[in-house]
Design a protein around this motif. Sequence first.
Motif, PDB file in Angstrom:
ATOM      1  N   THR A 232      55.622  62.922  47.356  1.00 39.94           N
ATOM      2  CA  THR A 232      54.627  63.774  46.714  1.00 39.94           C
ATOM      3  C   THR A 232      54.396  63.252  45.309  1.00 39.94           C
ATOM      4  N   LEU A 233      53.125  63.137  44.964  1.00 40.97           N
ATOM      5  CA  LEU A 233      52.748  62.656  43.645  1.00 40.97           C
ATOM      6  C   LEU A 233      52.161  63.795  42.822  1.00 40.97           C
ATOM      7  N   ARG A 234      52.564  63.890  41.576  1.00 36.67           N
ATOM      8  CA  ARG A 234      51.938  64.813  40.631  1.00 36.67           C
ATOM      9  C   ARG A 234      50.923  64.005  39.833  1.00 36.67           C
ATOM     10  N   VAL A 235      49.686  64.453  39.843  1.00 37.80           N
ATOM     11  CA  VAL A 235      48.631  63.791  39.082  1.00 37.80           C
ATOM     12  C   VAL A 235      48.233  64.735  37.955  1.00 37.80           C
ATOM     13  N   GLN A 236      48.454  64.282  36.726  1.00 37.62           N
ATOM     14  CA  GLN A 236      48.074  65.044  35.547  1.00 37.62           C
ATOM     15  C   GLN A 236      46.813  64.419  34.970  1.00 37.62           C
ATOM     16  N   MET A 237      45.918  65.266  34.436  1.00 40.20           N
ATOM     17  CA  MET A 237      44.647  64.778  33.906  1.00 40.20           C
ATOM     18  C   MET A 237      44.318  65.454  32.588  1.00 40.20           C
ATOM     19  N   GLN A 238      43.615  64.695  31.734  1.00 41.23           N
ATOM     20  CA  GLN A 238      43.199  65.199  30.430  1.00 41.23           C
ATOM     21  C   GLN A 238      41.873  64.551  30.041  1.00 41.23           C
ATOM     22  N   PRO A 239      40.850  65.359  29.697  1.00 38.19           N
ATOM     23  CA  PRO A 239      39.596  64.775  29.211  1.00 38.19           C
ATOM     24  C   PRO A 239      39.766  64.253  27.787  1.00 38.19           C
ATOM     25  N   THR A 240      39.221  63.053  27.517  1.00 43.05           N
ATOM     26  CA  THR A 240      39.303  62.437  26.191  1.00 43.05           C
ATOM     27  C   THR A 240      38.019  61.653  25.916  1.00 43.05           C
ATOM     28  N   ASP A 241      37.894  61.144  24.717  1.00 40.78           N
ATOM     29  CA  ASP A 241      36.837  60.196  24.335  1.00 40.78           C
ATOM     30  C   ASP A 241      35.438  60.627  24.793  1.00 40.78           C
ATOM     31  N   PHE A 242      35.018  61.776  24.316  1.00 38.70           N
ATOM     32  CA  PHE A 242      33.700  62.303  24.660  1.00 38.70           C
ATOM     33  C   PHE A 242      32.599  61.482  24.000  1.00 38.70           C
ATOM     34  N   ASN A 243      31.496  61.327  24.720  1.00 40.98           N
ATOM     35  CA  ASN A 243      30.292  60.728  24.146  1.00 40.98           C
ATOM     36  C   ASN A 243      29.093  61.532  24.643  1.00 40.98           C
ATOM     37  N   ARG A 244      27.900  61.110  24.301  1.00 40.28           N
ATOM     38  CA  ARG A 244      26.711  61.886  24.647  1.00 40.28           C
ATOM     39  C   ARG A 244      26.551  62.106  26.153  1.00 40.28           C
TER      40      ARG A 244
END
Length: 147
Positions: free
Chosen positions: A81-93
Amino acid sequence: MARIVFDLPAQFGFSTELQIYISHVNQGGHLDNAQLLSLVSEARLRFFQSLGWREGHVEGAAIVVGDMLAQYKSEAFHGQTLRVQMQPTDFNRYGFDLVFCMTEVSQGREVARGKTGIVFIDPDTRRVTPIPAAVLHKLQRSALRES
């Protein structure tokens, strides 16, 4: 050839778990690189669902993957089983990067890390469109809260 070096954010705001099925494994007996990207895609879908959106309808826009970076850290095998963590970064238009870290749950061993470049498009014209204001606000709030 130079290796990719990719640093992770200090914290992640989203996490989901995925099992490695036999169809994810290659002839070498470990997680296939193309299937790793498929698992990241499933986690991305769950990320958007956790915020109340479908990838095809995010406040009137759709999303596409503009680019993908993956750095492999260790093997993963059928049944794990894999845990996948995610985070939004580096926003642009027109989008942002969705950083991921994948770890094997029982040992806490990192399997892969990377990012998916998310681009917003108009579903009718199929052309790049700015991130809808409500989406940008919700994503940035989420990123600030977790970092």
